[in-house]
Write an enzyme that holds these catalytic residues in place. Structure first.
Site, mmCIF file in Angstrom:
data_model
loop_
_atom_site.group_PDB
_atom_site.id
_atom_site.type_symbol
_atom_site.label_atom_id
_atom_site.label_comp_id
_atom_site.label_asym_id
_atom_site.label_seq_id
_atom_site.Cartn_x
_atom_site.Cartn_y
_atom_site.Cartn_z
ATOM 1 N N SER A 13 0.839 -1.198 0.000
ATOM 2 C CA SER A 13 0.000 0.000 0.000
ATOM 3 C C SER A 13 0.882 1.260 0.000
ATOM 4 O O SER A 13 1.671 1.439 -0.927
ATOM 5 C CB SER A 13 -0.959 -0.052 1.184
ATOM 6 O OG SER A 13 -2.024 0.851 0.996
ATOM 7 N N ASP A 55 -9.820 -5.677 -3.937
ATOM 8 C CA ASP A 55 -9.276 -4.685 -3.008
ATOM 9 C C ASP A 55 -10.296 -3.562 -2.840
ATOM 10 O O ASP A 55 -10.763 -2.983 -3.818
ATOM 11 C CB ASP A 55 -7.961 -4.152 -3.594
ATOM 12 C CG ASP A 55 -7.152 -3.357 -2.595
ATOM 13 O OD1 ASP A 55 -7.728 -2.468 -1.938
ATOM 14 O OD2 ASP A 55 -5.943 -3.617 -2.481
ATOM 15 N N HIS A 83 -7.393 -6.024 0.349
ATOM 16 C CA HIS A 83 -6.219 -5.205 0.698
ATOM 17 C C HIS A 83 -5.540 -5.690 1.980
ATOM 18 O O HIS A 83 -4.561 -5.099 2.423
ATOM 19 C CB HIS A 83 -6.666 -3.743 0.872
ATOM 20 C CG HIS A 83 -5.553 -2.747 0.761
ATOM 21 N ND1 HIS A 83 -4.848 -2.546 -0.402
ATOM 22 C CD2 HIS A 83 -5.001 -1.876 1.668
ATOM 23 C CE1 HIS A 83 -3.930 -1.600 -0.219
ATOM 24 N NE2 HIS A 83 -4.002 -1.187 1.028
#
Lengths: 279, 279
Positions: free
Chosen positions: B150, B226, B258
């Site tokens: 991320s 995600d 995610h």
């Protein structure tokens, strides 16, 4: 008995699904949260089940996030179930100590006040939650194994020795092995079951090992640098196992402590152990 | 520069050591905590290093406990370093939002008030922390790779494209791929670097990919489910990579979200990827 439950989350993991669910338990009289990992194979058939019981202060979440078990379960085609370690909530008795009350159910059915109304984790883990999951997930009721860490290792061993026809494989990570003789045990068993040690006998792995043992092989892993060795008392269980000529493997792992770094390191071995025995 | 540090914990893990350490950073002017995993091989020789940069809200701890990386690092004989994601503490600027300030350093050196005095994570991760760890652990300075999740994937890609001679391998899990065009980026880059987008160019993987690319192959994993796809903008980076003919592999992973369940699922692939390239 209600078989209703709600889904709190589901995440794809190693091709399978890591789910977290909640239901209203009749055993504990509270909402209970549990986690189920279903391997990819569960899309096609009912899969074997490995119950994982957690230790003091843990919830369903600790092993689910930190034990690294899903990859091996996916590869082996075996499901994992992570129950909570006690009832919880405002109406539930508790104690300021980390090792009594909420987060510390010790896998017994309490008979003493103030614990008796809710602290029925033995019945919950061995009867109520199985009914729920076998009725709702693609799990093979005839292929169940059980393991756990610390207080959960205590739970796994005592449950397997009590219901050996149901749990066809058993292992433990650093179990509380002789609670009747430990500060991790005497206080809790007295609180939940009363001062008469006769009521404790079914909840001490060392005593159960001396009295009845387990019909299959048992795998135990214990770190040599565990900071709680004096409370876990692995030597009592090892003595009882060898004294009885119990088939199995008791491994003292050089340099490992009580943490999930230890559990994670040997998780692959344990899942392989159960998989081989659950076919 | 001081090279002193203190040990907060060390746990045996897969035959190696998972350590957590703290030192006084000159870059950030704060105490900074970081984790190092040393594989068993590090007892005998300096080992290759994989830097793992974490995402929003994370500390050194998230990936250390939840990514399942140690087993593969142990097998590969590669070390892992988990830095924190920002300076922290009472004297450090912060913002009520989870995605700005403490826990959200974005791997830049802030030039704007109130962030400039402490938010120097670019310098910290690329210069100060390397000096400390290469001087104190059995790590091979000439065999460094970098990855992250991320916001940390953003950090890994931008750092690798800026210092390709130093980071000989790079990968990312669900990176913030085009922060200049995302609500995960515009706010933070404006706050830390000012409104002039010229100052942002070195901190956007898609822009860097268009301008310079990376001399080796790049591995990206991104889940199709995600929940932050609109903020991550994988399509912008994939377009830039293929447009440039950048060697590498951009994988859209069916059904993954995610979470760390996603990261853990593909961690083995990433460590293998880096190990093959770091020799």
């Amino acid at each position: 008995m209600t078989l209703a439950y709600e889904t709190l989350s589901e995440n794809r993991s190693f091709g399978g699904i890591q789910g977290v669910y909640r239901h209203q338990s009749q055993a504990t009289g509270t909402a209970m949260t549990f986690a189920v990992y279903l391997p990819p194979e569960a899309r096609n058939r009912k899969v074997p089940v490995l119950w994982y019981l957690s230790g003091l202060t843990c919830t369903h979440e600790n092993a689910m996030t930190k034990a690294g078990a899903q990859e091996w379960a996916a590869e082996a085609g075996i499901a994992l179930i992570f129950p909570d370690t006690s009832p919880r909530g405002e109406g539930v008795a508790d104690d300021p100590a980390y090792d009594l009350g909420q987060g510390a159910g010790f896998y017994v059915d309490a008979t003493e006040a103030p614990w008796a109304p809710h602290f029925r984790m033995w019945h919950y883990v061995t009867h109520e939650l199985p009914e729920l999951v076998f009725n709702n997930f693609a799990l093979d009721r005839d292929a169940q194994g059980i393991t756990g860490h610390s207080m959960g290792g205590h739970g796994a061993l005592t449950i397997a020795m009590t219901f050996p026809e149901r749990y066809k494989s058993v292992s433990a990570f650093a179990p509380i092995a002789n609670p009747s003789e430990s500060d991790w045990g005497r206080k809790q068993l007295t609180a939940y079951l009363g001062a008469d040690k006769a009521a404790w006998r079914g909840h001490d792995s060392t005593l159960l090992m001396r009295e009845r043992g387990y019909p299959g092989e048992i795998l135990i892993d214990q770190g040599t640098d565990d900071q709680f060795l004096d409370l876990l008392k692995p030597e009592a269980l090892a003595h009882a196992m060898t004294g009885r000529r119990q088939p199995g493997c008791f491994r003292m792992q050089q340099g490992y402590d009580h943490s999930y770094f230890f559990v994670q390191t040997f998780m692959a071995d344990h899942i392989q152990w159960h998989t081989e025995r659950l076919g």
